[in-house]
Design a protein around this motif. Structure first.
Motif, PDB file in Angstrom:
ATOM      1  N   UNK A  86     -32.083   8.998 -31.730  1.00 52.82           N
ATOM      2  CA  UNK A  86     -32.916  10.206 -32.251  1.00 52.82           C
ATOM      3  C   UNK A  86     -33.999  10.644 -31.043  1.00 52.82           C
ATOM      4  N   UNK A  87     -34.019  12.092 -30.776  1.00 53.68           N
ATOM      5  CA  UNK A  87     -35.033  12.531 -30.001  1.00 53.68           C
ATOM      6  C   UNK A  87     -35.668  13.536 -30.569  1.00 53.68           C
ATOM      7  N   UNK A  88     -36.954  13.271 -31.032  1.00 56.16           N
ATOM      8  CA  UNK A  88     -37.903  13.979 -32.194  1.00 56.16           C
ATOM      9  C   UNK A  88     -39.123  14.388 -31.384  1.00 56.16           C
ATOM     10  N   UNK A  89     -39.529  15.589 -31.764  1.00 60.78           N
ATOM     11  CA  UNK A  89     -40.849  16.024 -31.161  1.00 60.78           C
ATOM     12  C   UNK A  89     -41.680  16.620 -32.241  1.00 60.78           C
ATOM     13  N   UNK A  90     -42.603  15.757 -32.562  1.00 58.69           N
ATOM     14  CA  UNK A  90     -43.425  16.649 -33.632  1.00 58.69           C
ATOM     15  C   UNK A  90     -44.368  17.720 -33.514  1.00 58.69           C
ATOM     16  N   UNK A  98     -46.774  12.567 -43.556  1.00 59.88           N
ATOM     17  CA  UNK A  98     -45.787  12.990 -42.971  1.00 59.88           C
ATOM     18  C   UNK A  98     -45.654  13.737 -41.600  1.00 59.88           C
ATOM     19  N   UNK A  99     -44.754  14.024 -40.841  1.00 57.17           N
ATOM     20  CA  UNK A  99     -44.554  14.790 -39.812  1.00 57.17           C
ATOM     21  C   UNK A  99     -43.339  15.719 -39.550  1.00 57.17           C
ATOM     22  N   UNK A 100     -43.663  16.994 -39.222  1.00 60.49           N
ATOM     23  CA  UNK A 100     -42.362  18.017 -38.910  1.00 60.49           C
ATOM     24  C   UNK A 100     -42.240  17.701 -37.659  1.00 60.49           C
ATOM     25  N   UNK A 101     -40.763  17.679 -37.433  1.00 59.87           N
ATOM     26  CA  UNK A 101     -40.359  17.322 -36.021  1.00 59.87           C
ATOM     27  C   UNK A 101     -39.242  18.443 -35.558  1.00 59.87           C
ATOM     28  N   UNK A 102     -39.028  18.739 -34.331  1.00 53.80           N
ATOM     29  CA  UNK A 102     -37.791  19.337 -33.809  1.00 53.80           C
ATOM     30  C   UNK A 102     -36.935  18.108 -33.482  1.00 53.80           C
ATOM     31  N   UNK A 103     -35.562  18.145 -34.011  1.00 51.50           N
ATOM     32  CA  UNK A 103     -34.528  17.283 -33.764  1.00 51.50           C
ATOM     33  C   UNK A 103     -34.080  17.487 -32.354  1.00 51.50           C
ATOM     34  N   UNK A 104     -34.398  17.445 -31.092  1.00 48.01           N
ATOM     35  CA  UNK A 104     -33.984  17.884 -29.882  1.00 48.01           C
ATOM     36  C   UNK A 104     -32.344  17.741 -29.625  1.00 48.01           C
ATOM     37  N   UNK A 105     -32.054  16.515 -30.081  1.00 45.43           N
ATOM     38  CA  UNK A 105     -30.579  16.126 -29.511  1.00 45.43           C
ATOM     39  C   UNK A 105     -29.698  16.032 -30.727  1.00 45.43           C
ATOM     40  N   UNK A 106     -29.861  17.035 -31.916  1.00 42.15           N
ATOM     41  CA  UNK A 106     -29.164  17.176 -32.921  1.00 42.15           C
ATOM     42  C   UNK A 106     -27.653  17.832 -32.596  1.00 42.15           C
TER      43      UNK A 106
END
Length: 225
Positions: A86-90, A98-106
């Motif tokens: 998973x590549x996540x960018x908060x 809790x953290x909102x993230x972009x899921x960069x490699x979805x």
């Protein structure tokens, strides 16, 4: 001061174009204020609301904190260590940890979908297919079963607050999203009375931003951790 390019280079990930636009427009600068700062600058902020000012459980992560937030989420000794695939960018926090993230490699997405990564569980929820849809979602949810004593939206200023919010955000939304919010925000009496139900809000979200994996949850914690 870190730039978004600095964070992207450090993380090996890229923020969505809309996020860059919002940053350039100064829409991400209210987060450090918190509730106290909001109260002190209430009139100014209400007149020109920055990104999702009136949203429930949302506070942008300041640009100088973005890299630190990513390092914390991806640390080897994190109490909920992130899966290697998973590549996540908060980019924001809920206020409850809790953290909102972009899921960069979805897989299967043209833009990074937005996840809510829970700090006290091993799950992540897929909230929107992209940042634009996420903004719309939060603007709908803010008026669903509204309890004004717990909201930055003022009971006596609700109509003005909502129109100001839509005014600064319409440029970041699609035309159909703006039209849906205009219809919803016109129902101020029902909103104040808390008569916009969760079911109605969910139906609107499915209609406007629905996709196959909306609200799907999955485990983000490394197996065996």
């Amino acid at each position: 001061m870190n730039t978004l390019a600095d964070v992207e280079q450090a993380t090996g990930q890229v923020f969505p174009p809309l996020y860059h636009q919002l940053s350039a427009a100064g829409q991400l600068q209210w987060g450090a204020l918190g509730w106290e700062g909001f109260q002190q600058q209430s009139a100014q902020l209400r007149a020109q609301p920055p990104l999702l000012l009136f949203a429930d459980e949302f506070e942008p992560i300041g640009r100088d904190e973005l890299r630190e937030a990513w390092e914390d989420l991806t640390a080897e000794d994190h109490y909920n260590p992130l899966r290697d695939d998973l590549q996540l960018l908060p980019f924001a926090r809920s206020g409850a940890g809790d953290v909102y993230c972009f899921w960069s490699n979805a897989p299967g997405f043209s833009e990074p979908p937005v996840l809510l990564v829970w700090h006290d569980d091993d799950r992540a929820d897929i909230l929107a297919a992209n940042l634009q849809d996420f903004v719309f979602r939060k603007m709908v949810e803010a008026v669903v079963e509204l309890e004004t004593q717990y909201s930055m939206l003022g009971k006596d200023t609700l109509a003005d607050d909502l129109q100001a919010w839509l005014g600064t955000h319409r440029a970041w939304l699609r035309a159909d999203q703006v039209a849906a919010l205009e219809r919803l925000y016109a129902r101020t009496d029902e909103i104040v009375a808390g008569r916009i139900s969760e079911d109605e809000g969910q139906a609107l979200l499915k209609q406007v931003i629905g996709f196959a994996r909306l609200d799907e949850s999955f485990a983000y914690v490394r197996e065996g951790a």
